[in-house]
Design a protein around this motif. Structure first.
Motif, PDB file in Angstrom:
ATOM      1  N   ARG A  96     -21.402  38.997 -37.295  1.00  0.00           N
ATOM      2  CA  ARG A  96     -22.266  37.984 -37.907  1.00  0.00           C
ATOM      3  C   ARG A  96     -22.683  38.440 -39.291  1.00  0.00           C
ATOM      4  O   ARG A  96     -22.649  39.631 -39.599  1.00  0.00           O
ATOM      5  CB  ARG A  96     -23.485  37.748 -37.024  1.00  0.00           C
ATOM      6  CG  ARG A  96     -23.097  37.194 -35.671  1.00  0.00           C
ATOM      7  CD  ARG A  96     -24.285  36.999 -34.793  1.00  0.00           C
ATOM      8  NE  ARG A  96     -23.825  36.466 -33.501  1.00  0.00           N
ATOM      9  CZ  ARG A  96     -24.625  36.085 -32.555  1.00  0.00           C
ATOM     10  NH1 ARG A  96     -25.923  36.179 -32.713  1.00  0.00           N
ATOM     11  NH2 ARG A  96     -24.144  35.615 -31.437  1.00  0.00           N
ATOM     12  N   PRO A  97     -23.115  37.499 -40.130  1.00  0.00           N
ATOM     13  CA  PRO A  97     -23.532  37.880 -41.483  1.00  0.00           C
ATOM     14  C   PRO A  97     -24.699  38.871 -41.476  1.00  0.00           C
ATOM     15  O   PRO A  97     -25.576  38.802 -40.616  1.00  0.00           O
ATOM     16  CB  PRO A  97     -23.957  36.550 -42.128  1.00  0.00           C
ATOM     17  CG  PRO A  97     -23.347  35.483 -41.282  1.00  0.00           C
ATOM     18  CD  PRO A  97     -23.181  36.061 -39.907  1.00  0.00           C
ATOM     19  N   ASN A 100     -28.363  41.652 -39.799  1.00  0.00           N
ATOM     20  CA  ASN A 100     -28.285  41.075 -38.470  1.00  0.00           C
ATOM     21  C   ASN A 100     -29.074  41.935 -37.493  1.00  0.00           C
ATOM     22  O   ASN A 100     -28.797  43.125 -37.355  1.00  0.00           O
ATOM     23  CB  ASN A 100     -26.816  40.983 -38.048  1.00  0.00           C
ATOM     24  CG  ASN A 100     -26.647  40.275 -36.749  1.00  0.00           C
ATOM     25  OD1 ASN A 100     -26.951  40.828 -35.706  1.00  0.00           O
ATOM     26  ND2 ASN A 100     -26.173  39.045 -36.814  1.00  0.00           N
TER      27      ASN A 100
END
Length: 146
Positions: A96-97, A100
Motif C-alpha cells: 500500500r502507499p 502505512n
C-alpha cells in the motif's frame, strides 16, 4: 523433547513464506521471470518476502533455544503470536502507499519481539553462567616448599 511453541511458530512461518512467494506468482506468470521487471508491485512483493526471510530465522532460533532452556511458557506463546501478526501486517502494508500503519506496525512489532527474545536469551545465558561459575579460586596455590 517436543518444542510446541517453536513447532507452531515454524509452521506459521512456513505458511507465511509460502503465501509471500505465491503473491509473486502473478507477476512471474506475466513475464517477469527474474527481478522486478521495473514493476513497483513486484519490487514491493520481493522486498516483503526477503524481509520475512531476514527476520524469521532469528526469531525461530531464539524461540527454540529459549524453549529448550526454559520450556514452553505463556510469554513465549504471546511473543510468537505477536510476531506472526506483525509478519502478516508488514507485507500487506508494504503493498500500500506509504506511509502505512500496517507496514510500520509490522516492522516495529518484529523489532520488539526480536529484542525481547534476544534479551531473554542473554538473561538465560547469564543465569546459567552464574549458576555454574565456581565459588572459589579456579587454581589452588600450594605453599612454597622450603
Amino acid at each position: 523433547m517436543l518444542l510446541p511453541v517453536t513447532l507452531v511458530l515454524a509452521a506459521a512461518c512456513g505458511l507465511i513464506n509460502l503465501w509471500l512467494g505465491l503473491r509473486l506468482v502473478r507477476g512471474r506468470m506475466q513475464g517477469v521471470m527474474l527481478g522486478d521487471g521495473g514493476k513497483p508491485e513486484m519490487l514491493a512483493g520481493m522486498r516483503a518476502h526477503a524481509n520475512f526471510a531476514e527476520y524469521a530465522p532469528f526469531v525461530l532460533i531464539l524461540t527454540g533455544l529459549i524453549e529448550l532452556a526454559r520450556g514452553p511458557s505463556l510469554w513465549l506463546w504471546v511473543l510468537t503470536v505477536v510476531f506472526v501478526i506483525a509478519r502478516i501486517a508488514h507485507p500487506i502494508g508494504i503493498m500500500r502507499p506509504a506511509p502505512n500503519p500496517l507496514r510500520a506496525t509490522g516492522a516495529v512489532g518484529t523489532w520488539i519481539v526480536t529484542a525481547i527474545l534476544a534479551g531473554w536469551a542473554l538473561t538465560i545465558a547469564y543465569q546459567a553462567n552464574s549458576a555454574t561459575a565456581p565459588s572459589g579460586p579456579a587454581i589452588e596455590m600450594a605453599p612454597p616448599q622450603g
